[in-house]
Every structure is written in structure tokens, then in C-alpha cells.
Design an enzyme around this catalytic site. Structure first.
Site, PDB file in Angstrom:
ATOM      1  N   ASN A 156      44.126  97.706   3.335  1.00  0.00           N
ATOM      2  CA  ASN A 156      44.441  96.615   4.268  1.00  0.00           C
ATOM      3  C   ASN A 156      44.333  95.264   3.589  1.00  0.00           C
ATOM      4  OD1 ASN A 156      44.998  97.906   6.687  1.00  0.00           O
ATOM      5  ND2 ASN A 156      42.838  98.187   7.144  1.00  0.00           N
ATOM      6  N   ASP A 212      37.887 107.937   6.900  1.00  0.00           N
ATOM      7  CA  ASP A 212      37.417 109.111   6.142  1.00  0.00           C
ATOM      8  C   ASP A 212      35.978 108.940   5.657  1.00  0.00           C
ATOM      9  OD1 ASP A 212      40.153 109.274   6.304  1.00  0.00           O
ATOM     10  OD2 ASP A 212      40.486 109.783   4.199  1.00  0.00           O
ATOM     11  N   ARG A 272      37.833  85.916  19.018  1.00  0.00           N
ATOM     12  CA  ARG A 272      38.980  86.827  19.096  1.00  0.00           C
ATOM     13  C   ARG A 272      38.908  87.726  20.328  1.00  0.00           C
ATOM     14  NH1 ARG A 272      39.927  88.505  12.752  1.00  0.00           N
ATOM     15  NH2 ARG A 272      41.102  86.641  12.272  1.00  0.00           N
ATOM     16  N   HIS A 297      40.338  95.623  13.518  1.00  0.00           N
ATOM     17  CA  HIS A 297      39.192  95.771  12.616  1.00  0.00           C
ATOM     18  C   HIS A 297      38.122  96.591  13.320  1.00  0.00           C
ATOM     19  CE1 HIS A 297      36.671  94.108   9.251  1.00  0.00           C
ATOM     20  NE2 HIS A 297      35.688  94.414  10.098  1.00  0.00           N
ATOM     21  N   ALA A 350      36.029  88.707   7.058  1.00  0.00           N
ATOM     22  CA  ALA A 350      36.180  90.040   6.459  1.00  0.00           C
ATOM     23  C   ALA A 350      36.293  89.941   4.937  1.00  0.00           C
ATOM     24  CB  ALA A 350      37.405  90.766   7.023  1.00  0.00           C
ATOM     25  N   LEU A 351      37.046  88.981   4.460  1.00  0.00           N
ATOM     26  CA  LEU A 351      37.214  88.900   3.000  1.00  0.00           C
ATOM     27  C   LEU A 351      35.915  88.560   2.277  1.00  0.00           C
ATOM     28  CD1 LEU A 351      40.835  87.621   2.757  1.00  0.00           C
ATOM     29  CD2 LEU A 351      39.927  89.681   1.702  1.00  0.00           C
TER      30      LEU A 351
HETATM   31  P1  ADP Z   1      38.195  97.171   2.589  1.00  0.00           P
HETATM   32  O1  ADP Z   1      38.726  95.911   3.207  1.00  0.00           O
HETATM   33  O2  ADP Z   1      36.901  97.595   3.154  1.00  0.00           O
HETATM   34  O3  ADP Z   1      38.253  97.135   1.106  1.00  0.00           O
HETATM   35  P2  ADP Z   1      40.774  98.458   2.638  1.00  0.00           P
HETATM   36  O4  ADP Z   1      41.500  99.007   3.802  1.00  0.00           O
HETATM   37  O5  ADP Z   1      41.316  97.232   1.998  1.00  0.00           O
HETATM   38  O6  ADP Z   1      39.238  98.284   3.062  1.00  0.00           O
HETATM   39  O7  ADP Z   1      40.700  99.553   1.490  1.00  0.00           O
HETATM   40  C1  ADP Z   1      40.233 100.862   1.703  1.00  0.00           C
HETATM   41  C2  ADP Z   1      40.987 101.780   0.763  1.00  0.00           C
HETATM   42  O8  ADP Z   1      40.383 103.070   0.769  1.00  0.00           O
HETATM   43  C3  ADP Z   1      42.450 101.976   1.144  1.00  0.00           C
HETATM   44  O9  ADP Z   1      43.277 101.729   0.029  1.00  0.00           O
HETATM   45  C4  ADP Z   1      42.505 103.432   1.583  1.00  0.00           C
HETATM   46  O10 ADP Z   1      43.759 104.047   1.357  1.00  0.00           O
HETATM   47  C5  ADP Z   1      41.412 104.052   0.733  1.00  0.00           C
HETATM   48  N1  ADP Z   1      40.882 105.323   1.258  1.00  0.00           N
HETATM   49  C6  ADP Z   1      40.612 105.629   2.552  1.00  0.00           C
HETATM   50  N2  ADP Z   1      40.137 106.880   2.649  1.00  0.00           N
HETATM   51  C7  ADP Z   1      40.095 107.389   1.384  1.00  0.00           C
HETATM   52  C8  ADP Z   1      39.717 108.639   0.821  1.00  0.00           C
HETATM   53  N3  ADP Z   1      39.277 109.660   1.596  1.00  0.00           N
HETATM   54  N4  ADP Z   1      39.808 108.802  -0.522  1.00  0.00           N
HETATM   55  C9  ADP Z   1      40.278 107.798  -1.319  1.00  0.00           C
HETATM   56  N5  ADP Z   1      40.680 106.601  -0.843  1.00  0.00           N
HETATM   57  C10 ADP Z   1      40.574 106.394   0.488  1.00  0.00           C
END
Ligand code: ADP
Length: 490
Positions: free
Chosen positions: A76, A258, A317, A427, A471-472
Site C-alpha cells: 500500500n 496474513d 476521519r 486502514h 501512517a508513514l
Molecule cells: P506497511 O505500510 O505496513 O509497510 P504495506 O501494505 O505497504 O504495509 O506492505 C505490506 C507488504 O507485505 C505488501 O507488499 C504485501 O503484498 C506483503 N505481504 C502481505 N502478506 C504477505 C505474505 N504472507 N508473505 C509475503 N509478503 C506479504
């Protein structure tokens, strides 16, 4: 994106398939398709938090492998509006903005109904600006001016020079491409943690060529993001909103939570899962933030289908979204003028020019408010009255009858623009409980040796409502801390 580990993986799969050909018992087949990798630190998820953790772990002397289930990195983070809150006298001072770390703390704590953990918020707000300096030390560029992002409550949001969240991800990927002993394996999904007693020793994953085992000498960082794209999970935990089943989301499809299951299986404590954030800012067709014409909070209002204002557009929000649910079809228009778009090729926060948005039917443009009202089919008298009322509040600097206090320019200069928006799931504030050192804790508050987490997969920071722009710094600050904690673990 760097492909060296993907190539390695494909090469390994080829070697295994060659040496394995002819072997036909089940045991040998499992062995031939399995690959084994070892690093000091293994990170699950290559979004903003995971890549921050990876770079930070590497800077602290660790070898690092990041696994990412999607075919690309970024999560995200790469598609977000990229507003980054930090108290920053060097930028806020010249704009005449008074701010303090204590004010950022207080607004975050109270803006989340005092449900966030004070020590976590303290860590967030105190390290937000140092994390900007850390990014700048890796050549990331931020614009010189700060602004107030939707629901951010104060002008302390920094905007990267590069569009959306690409500046963050490019910065980390640039570091990774230039250094050895830090690898990314895409198309590789983390399934479960491996353990030795109560210590976390690695990750069991599924890659393009079959099972992959990752051994982590020092620690594993879970950075898999939130679960806004998992309709079943968000419906299971939702306690704050009407049904979320039919709502769309701003998130990428991989935001399925996950990491929560992966962590729960080893006894991690999950907190605040019912705290789900909606935005009043979704594209009515897709739920995406794309096409959002607001340029900050001060210079725009919201009008419902009757052409009336209905809420303090500078509020939290959750407050704005709840008010939007009460309007006809939960539908509104953002109304603003030339102050936000001095020229037709001025871009919004998502790198789209206003001319493009008008041409694509995502925004409407007119020389008078009456014409604009006719285009969007709202009562022109109501819209004119709403804008007049807003303009007089600008003159007195509010607060107006909705309690709004954030103002800058009047809406009085053509062309006028309107953009439709509806509620969207954005979120998930709850998740894995961590310490300020990003160590994962169990239900008794004891840390689980070798396990760290950062980013949207964690809980306990934002409480019931995350401030826009927080969030960032959250994912950057705690990603950076998680990487260091894992790399320096005994
Ligand atoms: P954050 O802002 O917390 O960094 P993001 O959504 O930017 O969260 O990034 C989370 C990343 O983790 C995404 O690229 C997503 O595809 C990846 N991801 C989610 N579940 C798994 C998994 N089971 N194994 C590997 N990567 C995963």
C-alpha cells in the site's frame, strides 16, 4: 526492481529440477522443489515498513532477506497519498506554523480516543523527524512546504517530491540494489514461522518453484500490512461501522492480514482489531483515492447531494465518514476553486492533473457555482449559500457552526471544481502488539524471542482513529527500529 534473488531462485529451481529428474518417490520430489536460504534477518513483506526494516537491519550489520508475496514490491505504501507527519521547525517555521512534539503526541492520543499506548505514540512522534533525516541521508527528497492532510488536524504533513509513495520505495530499492547481503524474493509468500523452543528461527514460505525455507540467525520481522482488502476479516472484527461487506477499499489486493495469522500461531498478542479506519474519500466506482481533488484541508468544503455542507471538513476521519453515512447515498462532492488549481495542469496528491480528471469525468469544472451545481445536479441556491457561509468563516477565521477551525483562502475564484466521493475502507489500526523496540509480545506481555513486527500489521499505536499523515511515520519509524532490534539481537 532488483531481480537478483528472483533469478537466483529460478536458477536454483532449474538445478533442482535437473538433478531431481527421474526421481519419482514423494520424498525426493519434496526435496527437489525445496530451497533453503539463510540470513541474519528475514523480513516478511516488502512495503514501507518491511523495506525500512531491511535497510535498517543491513545498516546495523545484518545480512537480510525480504520475502514479498506479490510479483512487485511496495504494498500500500507505493500507492498511498504519501503525507508524512513530523514536527519540523525548518519547514513549519518559515510558514509561520507553531507546533511541538507534545502537540503531535496529544493530537495523536486524543484523536484515537486515548486508546493508543502512550509509550508507542511517544516513540512515533519523537522519531518521526529523525526518520525524515534518515530518508534524506539516502537521497530521498521532500518538498519545502508542509500541509494539513485529510484528518491530520494540523499542518505538519510532508510531501515527497516523487509522486505517491514511490519516493519511499525507490529510496529503499536504490539502497538494496547498491549493497550486497540484502536480497528481495518476490512471488514468495510467508506461510508460517519456524521455531526452536520458544525462539523464532525462520519462515516457511511458498515461492514460484515451490516451498522455500528461510532461516533467520537473529530474527524475523513481520511487515505484511493491514487487512482492509480482506472482506471476511474486516467483517469479522468490525464493531465500529455499519456492514463493511459492500464497501470498497483504497488498498492493494495483497492487504489480507496474513501476518496476523502467522503471528497468532506462535502466541503473539493481537490488539484493537475492531479499530478499522474508513475515509470519506473513495472514488464512487473503485474505492480508490485516485481522483481525489483536495489539495489539503484548508481550502475546500464538502457538499452533499442537496448542495449543503454537513460536517467540519477539518475533523477526524471517523467523524467525517460517519457524517457522510448520514447523507443521501453516502455521497458527497469536494468543492474548491482556482486557489487549489492555479492552472489546468496542476496535479493532485496522486499525480493527476485537474484537466485530466475533468476530461476523464472524475471531476467537474465551471466558471460559476451555479453552473457547477447544474453539472453535478445539486440545488444551486444551496451550494452558493454553503460557499458564502464558508467564505465568511474564512474572514473571521472560524470556528463556524460545524466547529471548523482550519481555513486559509476563500472559495471565490473561478474556475470552480467538484469531485464526487464516498466512504471507503482504508486502514486497520489493530494488529500485533509490540514494544517500543518493535519486539512482538504474547498475551502475558512477554517478548517472543526472535520476533519483531512493524507497520500496519501492528496495533496499539493509533487507537480508535489514526490521524491522517501518521501512517508513514509509523511504518518508517517502527520499521527502522524493528530492523535495528533484530540485527542487534543477542
Ligand atoms: P506497511 O505500510 O505496513 O509497510 P504495506 O501494505 O505497504 O504495509 O506492505 C505490506 C507488504 O507485505 C505488501 O507488499 C504485501 O503484498 C506483503 N505481504 C502481505 N502478506 C504477505 C505474505 N504472507 N508473505 C509475503 N509478503 C506479504
Amino acid at each position: 526492481m532488483k531481480q537478483k534473488s528472483l533469478l537466483l531462485l529460478l536458477a536454483a529451481a532449474l538445478v533442482f529440477s535437473l538433478i531431481g529428474c527421474g526421481a519419482d518417490d514423494a520424498n525426493t520430489k519434496t526435496q527437489t522443489s525445496e530451497t533453503e536460504h539463510t540470513a541474519d534477518v528475514v523480513v516478511i513483506g516488502a512495503g514501507g515498513a518491511g523495506l525500512a526494516a531491511a535497510v535498517s537491519a543491513h545498516q546495523n550489520g545484518a545480512s537480510v532477506i525480504v520475502i514479498e508475496k506479490m510479483p512487485f514490491v511496495g504494498g500500500n505504501t507505493i500507492i498511498c497519498g504519501a503525507a508524512y507527519n513530523a514536527v519540523d521547525p525548518s519547514r513549519q517555521g518559515p510558514q509561520g506554523i507553531e507546533d511541538s512534539v507534545d502537540k503531535h503526541f496529544q493530537q495523536t492520543y486524543e484523536g484515537g480516543d486515548k486508546l493508543g499506548k502512550p509509550e508507542m505514540i511517544r516513540t512515533l512522534v519523537e522519531n518521526a523527524y529523525p526518520a525524515i533525516e534518515w530518508l534524506e541521508s539516502m537521497d530521498m527528497e521532500f518538498k519545502p512546504e508542509v500541509f494539513t492532510v485529510l484528518g491530520g488536524l494540523w499542518p505538519r504533513a510532508h510531501k515527497p517530491v516523487k509522486p505517491l509513495g514511490t519516493g519511499f520505495i525507490d529510496t529503499y530499492m536504490n539502497y538494496i540494489s547498491k549493497n550486497d547481503n540484502i536480497e528481495i524474493m518476490v512471488d514468495t509468500k510467508g506461510l508460517a514461522l519456524t521455531t526452536d523452543g520458544n525462539r523464532i528461527t525462520g519462515v516457511r514460505a511458498e515461492g514460484p518453484a515451490g516451498p522455500v525455507n528461510l532461516n533467520a540467525g537473529k530474527g524475523v520481522v513481520i511487515a505484511t500490512g493491514g487487512f482492509s482488502a480482506n472482506v471476511e476479516l474486516r467483517e469479522k472484527y468490525n464493531a465500529m461501522w455499519p456492514s463493511l461487506t459492500n464497501l470498497k477499499t483504497t488498498n492493494h489486493t495483497g492487504a489480507t492480514g496474513d501476518g496476523l495469522t502467522i503471528a497468532e500461531e506462535v502466541g503473539a498478542n493481537l490488539i484493537g482489531l475492531e479499530q478499522i479506519q474508513l475515509l470519506p474519500m473513495g472514488d464512487p466506482d473503485t474505492g480508490s483515492l485516485l481522483g481525489n481533488i483536495e489539495q489539503g484541508v484548508e481550502n475546500r468544503i464538502f457538499a452533499n447531494k442537496a448542495g449543503d455542507r454537513f460536517v467540519d471538513e477539518g475533523a477526524r476521519r471517523d467523524v467525517m465518514t460517519l457524517a457522510l453515512f448520514d447523507q443521501e447515498d453516502s455521497y458527497m462532492y469536494i468543492i474548491l476553486d482556482k486557489h487549489s488549481y492555479p492552472t489546468g495542469d496542476t496535479k493532485n496528491n496522486f499525480n493527476e492533473s485537474i484537466d485530466q480528471l475533468v476530461a476523464n469525468g472524475k471531476a467537474f469544472k465551471a466558471d460559476t457555482l451555479e453552473e457547477l451545481a447544474a453539472q453535478i445536479n445539486v440545488n444551486p441556491k444551496n451550494l452558493v449559500k454553503a460557499v458564502a457561509e464558508f467564505n465568511s468563516a474564512v474572514q473571521t477565521d472560524g470556528p463556524d457552526r460545524f466547529g471548523r477551525t482550519l481555513f486559509d483562502e476563500k472559495i471565490d475564484t473561478p474556475p470552480f471544481y467538484a469531485g464526487p466521493r464516498t466512504p471507503t475502507v482504508h486502514h486497520t489500526m489493530g494488529g500485533i502488539e509490540i514494544t517500543p523496540r518493535a519486539e512482538v509480545v504474547d498475551a502475558n506481555g512477554k517478548t517472543i524471542p526472535g520476533l519483531y513486527a512493524a507497520g500496519e500489521v501492528t496495533g496499539g499505536i493509533h487507537g480508535a482513529n489514526r490521524l491522517g499523515g501518521n501512517a508513514l511515520p509509523d511504518i518508517t519509524v517502527f520499521g527502522r527500529i524493528a530492523g535495528k532490534s533484530a540485527a542487534t539481537a543477542k
